[in-house]
Motif scaffolding. Structure first.
Motif, PDB file in Angstrom:
ATOM      1  N   GLN A 299       0.832  -1.203   0.000  1.00  0.00           N
ATOM      2  CA  GLN A 299       0.000   0.000   0.000  1.00  0.00           C
ATOM      3  C   GLN A 299       0.870   1.258   0.000  1.00  0.00           C
TER       4      GLN A 299
ATOM      5  N   PHE B  91      -3.744  17.248  -2.518  1.00  0.00           N
ATOM      6  CA  PHE B  91      -4.254  16.702  -1.262  1.00  0.00           C
ATOM      7  C   PHE B  91      -4.335  15.183  -1.319  1.00  0.00           C
ATOM      8  N   TRP B  92      -4.760  14.676  -2.463  1.00  0.00           N
ATOM      9  CA  TRP B  92      -4.941  13.229  -2.580  1.00  0.00           C
ATOM     10  C   TRP B  92      -3.622  12.493  -2.404  1.00  0.00           C
TER      11      TRP B  92
ATOM     12  N   LEU C 139      -2.792  12.439   1.160  1.00  0.00           N
ATOM     13  CA  LEU C 139      -3.735  11.571   1.873  1.00  0.00           C
ATOM     14  C   LEU C 139      -3.347  10.106   1.752  1.00  0.00           C
TER      15      LEU C 139
ATOM     16  N   PHE D 288      -0.181   9.280   3.797  1.00  0.00           N
ATOM     17  CA  PHE D 288      -0.418   9.221   5.240  1.00  0.00           C
ATOM     18  C   PHE D 288      -1.332   8.059   5.595  1.00  0.00           C
ATOM     19  N   ASN D 289      -2.230   7.743   4.692  1.00  0.00           N
ATOM     20  CA  ASN D 289      -3.099   6.599   4.933  1.00  0.00           C
ATOM     21  C   ASN D 289      -2.263   5.329   5.037  1.00  0.00           C
TER      22      ASN D 289
ATOM     23  N   VAL E 247      -0.512   5.308   8.359  1.00  0.00           N
ATOM     24  CA  VAL E 247      -1.414   4.951   9.457  1.00  0.00           C
ATOM     25  C   VAL E 247      -1.689   3.444   9.420  1.00  0.00           C
ATOM     26  N   ALA E 248      -1.890   2.912   8.198  1.00  0.00           N
ATOM     27  CA  ALA E 248      -2.187   1.485   8.078  1.00  0.00           C
ATOM     28  C   ALA E 248      -1.015   0.645   8.563  1.00  0.00           C
TER      29      ALA E 248
ATOM     30  N   ALA F 292       3.300   9.774  10.994  1.00  0.00           N
ATOM     31  CA  ALA F 292       2.224  10.446  10.278  1.00  0.00           C
ATOM     32  C   ALA F 292       1.876  11.775  10.936  1.00  0.00           C
ATOM     33  N   VAL F 293       1.818  11.776  12.258  1.00  0.00           N
ATOM     34  CA  VAL F 293       1.417  13.011  12.948  1.00  0.00           C
ATOM     35  C   VAL F 293       2.480  14.089  12.767  1.00  0.00           C
TER      36      VAL F 293
ATOM     37  N   ILE G 114       2.544  15.322   9.111  1.00  0.00           N
ATOM     38  CA  ILE G 114       1.420  16.147   8.689  1.00  0.00           C
ATOM     39  C   ILE G 114       1.452  17.495   9.399  1.00  0.00           C
TER      40      ILE G 114
ATOM     41  N   SER H 135       3.675  19.662   7.555  1.00  0.00           N
ATOM     42  CA  SER H 135       3.164  20.163   6.279  1.00  0.00           C
ATOM     43  C   SER H 135       2.462  21.501   6.470  1.00  0.00           C
TER      44      SER H 135
ATOM     45  N   ILE I  49      -8.815   9.465  -9.859  1.00  0.00           N
ATOM     46  CA  ILE I  49      -8.431   8.658  -8.692  1.00  0.00           C
ATOM     47  C   ILE I  49      -8.647   7.159  -8.913  1.00  0.00           C
TER      48      ILE I  49
END
Lengths: 480, 519
Positions: free
Chosen positions: A319, A389-390, A393, A396-397, A400-401, A408-409, A412, A415, A465
């Protein structure tokens, strides 16, 4: 027979090599044919891309030349991206270089040669082929950086790039020799199996050196120092090229070597990647704040973006890699678009401008250009609903996964620092009084490319997307 | 229901976008007209939405679903709470366009486009049923608002626009990470599903904090409210109206939609924090408002105080408190919007927000003074106006949970009366010390058209709040039922007695017989 099979797997590179040689001959005969050769080079890239598409449709995953190169979905995806970026760099360049008197027929040829190098980089599965691809790309890049020979800054950029690039290549080679010494092979697959089990200090040293060399090539902190100078000094179309295609290739190469050669030892390299990613994000964001030159600003922006992309690699998951490819694709559109806007900053005497003061109040005199530039800036800052943005996203997704919540924190939150200087560009263009130095653009090609790229970065990009998701997932799967 | 066949929410989202695109390419007069027509069209659609919304029907109505954007689901739908806030947005928008009719002279097309985009994003926030879609709408509002403050704002507009953007961005980014975690945990970004997902209690705390970071800034809660006075003071009148009227409500809506029903245990744990910050906000910002010399700043601080009553009401975990909080949100949206318009009316004439530059306006501007008084009273919370209903309900709800918080919050209403009446006295009463202020003309027809509708709704909400409570009652009850397991005990020890079974009713013979006979 074996050779024929291998050759058929590198058809895109063969097409590009022969085109480059033929065009070089043409350039020798007709020195003023720069524009024609540019068009023919774009044609060569399209032809090469057609072969790559054919491979992708067949879904090959085959080794060529006894395991020196691989023809797989991942490499093919990266090649497509590289070819698109290179083609755009070719399309936007001629007028700009003609105006500055730097247009020579070698420009498109060098880009083609560099593309061959990048094709080898993204499909290399051996330290030797990796190095050959990297050097072919780099040597073309050194020449391109100093392409405006009459401009002192350009010459300086080329020299700096060359010296520091040679240093990085040296580090990479040293690392490669250590890895070879301790693993007993230069092939990624063999290194991978040698690394199953205990990893000795020598191998770790080798990995660190290889990653350092690659960090230089992707301009990740702390090996980013050359970036602002080279970006500022090189002619703007060349900078646009540097910021897009080679970055894609070098990142793809990093992904492949990290996963295929060192993949079994994620704990060895994960912390290096995390540190490099965070450092790049923060240095890219903070370093940009004081800049007055827009090209330097874009250099820091690219350092910043590389940091975000590397977060995907730090996850080490399928991923994460797919997310990196999504981000890279969007990044290419954002960064090329920004440079297309920069190239339109021309004053009434035809001179090119690249300082903050020059775009002051641009929205009053050149509303469309300012709007496009603002779209790229907000997109780079990752503010929805723009397409940038995508990219953030998905990366970071993936983080997180993979359970990398602190990364991630922090990433972001950093940013938001980056948003500050992107906002500054918008502020200068929209809130400040008009400096009125920028003339109307007479270059239709730039206007159209800029417009198309702006549309791709606008919310319209969201329609891409689903397709992007499918392709990147397909490409990422090839590495696992 | 035949309205369900038409994607009315998508149409409401599309109209302003299309109009905005047109506005960019036409001259000023045309742009104003296009913007007005588009916002009025949306208001009309909003009325249709209101009339065809069935308070007793499904929880989510007018639902739409399309998979255009891969993982980002284009899922829309509204419940009663969303409905009222969408109505507030579409009601204020034409007024904003009208308020900018003459005061904005430069770059009109871009201005109108920015406002129209704002409208789409506001409706989107309240109508989104997909977590990521919500985030996109929620965050995208920063861009047009940044431009509105930065281009058409006052002296210090650049500082204010940066502060607005970066404050709210930093808050929201952390929320995004929390959202991604939630989506991975629940396996879906569908808000109605997430509303009934039980997150682990330990994780709830972190998630709650991440959402709190965003909504507290948006709300704004003390001590992260400092962007608001700057943004309000510098924004053009219509920008302040939309900021106070709708954007602040996104914070309250967020608490209501996400924090409470998704993290009930964490919400209960953090009641002391929320109440503490709100109590400080009520008293502190009211006192700060009392000493302001700048009209807009005063109203901005009063907004922070009113929003603190909203947060207290929301975290009461009971029907009254939450209903009250929603009514305060609606009322404050109307009243503070109207107050900013009132400031705009005199600012357009004298080009200053200094309170001391005015005085005795009731002499030369009687109609203005009357309207201004109505809104002042509504802001104070006088019975008969919308302000009373909401504040009374939320404080009554809060009393069940914490008598202390109620006590402190109620002082805010007294202080509120103090600063608002003091403001009104200095502007409308007293001697006419400034000749230029004394020479100002009364409200004209256009300004009357802006203020009168708000005045009507403010009185309507004050006299017959049932119209506005009816659509939200069932949805609030759903939230209350959801959070009941974590509801705090409360310190007021109220003994609720059902009047129908109360012992004193038994002694009345005839009634008892009647009750028996009805069985």
């Amino acid at each position: 027979m074996e050779l024929n099979a291998s050759l058929s797997l590198v058809r895109p590179e063969i097409v590009l090599s022969f085109s480059a040689l033929a065009l070089l001959l043409l350039a020798a005969w007709r020195e003023q044919a720069g524009r024609l050769i540019s068009i023919l080079s774009v044609g060569a890239l399209v032809a090469a891309a057609a072969f790559v598409f054919a491979f992708m449709a067949k879904g090959t995953d085959v080794l060529a030349f006894d395991g020196l190169l691989v023809n797989d979905a991942f490499g093919n995806f990266a090649k497509i991206l590289v070819y698109i970026a290179a083609a755009i760099s070719l399309i936007i360049a001629p007028r700009f270089l003609e105006k500055t008197g730097a247009m020579r027929a070698e420009y498109p040829v060098l880009i083609l040669l560099s593309c061959i190098g990048m094709g080898v980089m993204v499909s290399a599965t051996d330290l030797i082929s990796l190095y050959i691809g990297l050097e072919l790309q780099s040597l073309s890049a050194y020449v391109l950086a100093s392409f405006a020979r009459s401009d002192g800054r350009s010459a300086e950029a080329g020299l700096k790039y060359f010296v520091l690039g040679a240093l990085a290549s040296g580090m990479l080679l040293y690392g490669a020799s250590l890895v070879y010494g301790f693993a007993g092979s230069t092939s990624f697959a063999a290194i991978g199996s040698a690394m199953n089990g205990e990893v000795g200090l020598g191998l770790i040293f080798g990995i660190v050196f290889i990653l350092s060399g690659l960090a230089f090539k992707i301009s990740a902190a702390p090996f980013h120092m050359w970036t602002p100078d080279v970006y500022e000094g090189a002619p703007t179309p060349v900078t646009a090229f540097f910021a897009s295609a080679p970055k894609v290739a070098a990142i793809a190469l990093t992904i492949r070597i990290v996963l295929e050669a060192f993949g079994s030892q994620i704990f060895v390299w994960q912390q290096i990647i995390i540190a490099v990613a965070l450092m790049s994000i923060i240095i890219g964001a903070v370093g940009a704040i004081g800049q007055q030159n827009l090209k330097r600003l874009m250099a820091y922006s690219s350092i910043n973006n590389v940091g975000f992309i590397l977060i995907g690699l730090a996850t080490g998951t399928e991923q994460g890699i797919a997310a990196m490819l999504v981000y890279l694709t969007i990044y290419v559109a954002m960064t090329l678009g920004s440079f297309v806007c920069l190239m339109q900053l021309k004053d009434k005497d035809g001179g090119y401008r690249e300082e903050f003061a020059d775009i002051s109040g641009l929205s009053k005199t050149r509303p469309a250009l300012a709007a496009a530039f603002a779209i790229f800036m907000f997109s780079l800052a990752g503010i929805p609903p723009l397409f940038g943005f995508w990219g953030k996203l998905v990366v970071f997704n993936a983080a997180v996964a993979a359970g990398l919540l602190p990364l991630a924190v922090i990433g972001i939150a950093a940013s938001a620092i980056g948003a500050f200087y992107y906002l500054k560009v918008v502020k200068v263009m929209y809130f400040d009084d008009a400096a009125d130095v920028i003339a109307q653009s007479d270059d239709k090609v730039l206007v159209w490319t800029g417009g198309l790229l702006a549309a791709a970065n606008s919310p319209l990009g969201y329609f891409a997307i689903p397709a992007l998701g499918v392709w990147t997932a397909y490409a990422a799967r090839a590495l696992f | 229901m035949n309205a369900a066949d038409i994607p009315i929410l998508s149409i409401m989202l599309a109209i302003p976008v299309v109009a905005a695109a047109f506005c960019l390419f036409v001259r000023a007069e045309k742009a104003r007209l296009i913007a007005l027509v588009a916002t009025l069209a949306n208001l009309a659609l909003g009325v249709v939405l209101w009339l065809s919304y069935d308070p007793a029907g499904a929880q989510w109505q007018f639902t739409e679903a399309a998979t255009l954007f891969g993982p980002i689901g284009w899922r829309l739908g509204i419940d009663g709470i969303s409905l009222t806030l969408i109505m507030l947005s579409v009601f204020l928008m034409p007024i904003c366009i009208g308020a900018s009719w003459t005061s904005i002279q430069k770059r009109v097309g871009e201005y109108m486009a920015a406002f129209l985009l704002m409208e789409t994003l506001m409706i989107g926030v309240f109508a989104a049923q997909d977590l990521l879609l919500f985030y996109i709408f929620f965050e995208a509002g920063l861009i047009p608002m940044y431009l509105i403050i930065g281009i058409w704002g006052g002296q210090d507009r650049i500082y204010a626009s940066y502060k607005f953007f970066l404050y709210t961005l930093l808050g929201s980014l952390v929320m995004l990470i929390a959202m991604l975690w939630m989506i991975q945990f629940a396996g879906t970004a569908d808000i109605p599903t997430l509303l009934n997902t039980d997150f682990p209690v330990e994780a709830q705390k972190w998630l709650w904090f991440a959402f709190f970071a965003s909504f507290a800034v948006k709300m704004p809660m003390w001590p992260v409210h400092t962007w608001l006075p700057d943004a309000h003071v510098q924004a053009p009148t219509a920008g302040s109206v939309i900021l106070a009227g709708v954007l602040l409500k996104m914070g309250g809506y967020g608490f209501l939609r996400f924090s409470l029903p998704m993290f009930p245990e964490a919400s209960a744990d953090f009641i002391p924090l929320v109440f503490g910050l709100s109590m400080v906000a009520v008293v502190y910002t009211s006192l700060v408002a009392l000493v302001q010399q700048d009209m807009k700043k005063l109203i901005a601080y009063s907004s922070v105080a009113h929003m603190a009553i909203v947060t207290i009401g929301l975290f009461t975990f009971n029907q009254q408190g939450i209903e009250g909080a929603i009514i305060v949100m609606l009322s404050h949206g109307l009243v503070s919007g109207a107050l900013f318009l009132c400031v705009g009316v005199i600012y357009d004439r004298l080009h200053t927000r200094e309170i001391s530059r005015y005085g005795g306006l009731s002499v030369n501007m009687p109609k203005y003074a009357l309207l201004f008084m109505l809104f002042t009273m509504a802001s104070v919370g006088l019975p008969g106006t919308s302000g009373f209903v909401g504040e009374f309900l939320s404080l009554a709800g809060a009393y069940k949970v914490s008598t202390w918080a109620t006590l402190i919050a109620t002082t805010g209403i007294i202080l509120g009366a103090g600063y608002m009446l003091y403001l009104y006295r200095r502007i409308a009463f007293g001697p006419q010390v400034n000749a230029d202020a004394a020479a100002m003309s009364d409200v004209n027809g256009r300004e009357m058209w802006l203020l009168a509708p708000i005045a009507v709704v403010v009185l309507w909400m004050g006299v017959y709040p049932e119209t506005f409570l009816a659509p939200i009652r069932r949805d609030v009850a759903t939230i209350v039922a959801r959070v009941e397991r974590a509801a705090p005990a409360g310190d007021s020890k109220i003994k609720l007695v059902d009047p129908t079974t109360a012992p004193y009713r038994v002694v009345h013979g005839p009634e008892k017989n009647m009750a028996e006979g009805s069985h």
